[in-house]
Design an enzyme around this catalytic site. Structure first.
Site, PDB file in Angstrom:
ATOM      1  N   TYR A  68       0.853  -1.189   0.000  1.00  0.00           N
ATOM      2  CA  TYR A  68       0.000   0.000   0.000  1.00  0.00           C
ATOM      3  C   TYR A  68       0.884   1.233   0.000  1.00  0.00           C
ATOM      4  CZ  TYR A  68       0.563   1.220   4.991  1.00  0.00           C
ATOM      5  OH  TYR A  68       1.065   1.610   6.204  1.00  0.00           O
ATOM      6  N   CYS A  69       0.291   2.357  -0.373  1.00  0.00           N
ATOM      7  CA  CYS A  69       1.000   3.641  -0.389  1.00  0.00           C
ATOM      8  C   CYS A  69       0.010   4.703   0.089  1.00  0.00           C
ATOM      9  CB  CYS A  69       1.565   3.938  -1.778  1.00  0.00           C
ATOM     10  SG  CYS A  69       0.325   4.008  -3.082  1.00  0.00           S
ATOM     11  N   LYS A  70       0.003   5.865  -0.524  1.00  0.00           N
ATOM     12  CA  LYS A  70      -0.952   6.897  -0.119  1.00  0.00           C
ATOM     13  C   LYS A  70      -2.303   6.686  -0.799  1.00  0.00           C
ATOM     14  CE  LYS A  70      -1.827  11.824   0.092  1.00  0.00           C
ATOM     15  NZ  LYS A  70      -1.362  13.167  -0.267  1.00  0.00           N
TER      16      LYS A  70
END
Length: 108
Positions: A68-70
């Site tokens: 996941y990231c932003k």
């Protein structure tokens, strides 16, 4: 994702691919920080170099990696990179941090 954040599973690893400053400002509990922008080669490193750089063992190709990231862009790139590096069990949290926070997810 909620299960990964509350119950450790050695066969499944939650990986936050945001930069360290983003990670330290808040992340999903139990996530590891492996930043794809500043270290795009992290899954291609030999195990000893990976451990030196990140202070943890390199994930094994048999483990499931969930990225996941932003907002989902970097996590998609990380998932594609993992597949090219030989990882067969790869997932993405498409909503990423924005979705997690928006749904009231716990922050670490």
């Amino acid at each position: 994702i909620k299960e990964l954040s509350t119950k450790p599973d050695p066969e499944r690893i939650l990986i936050d691919v945001r930069e360290p400053t983003e990670f330290t400002s808040g992340h999903i509990p139990r996530a590891l920080n492996l930043p794809i922008t500043s270290s795009p080669d992290f899954l291609f490193l030999p195990p000893a170099e990976f451990a030196d750089r990140f202070g943890m063992p390199k994930p094994q190709e048999t483990q499931e990696l969930v990225f996941y990231c932003k907002a989902g862009v970097r996590s998609k790139a990380a998932a594609e990179m993992a597949r090219r590096a030989g990882y067969g069990r790869v997932g993405e949290y498409k909503g990423s941090w924005v979705d997690w926070v928006g749904k009231g997810g716990e922050r670490a």
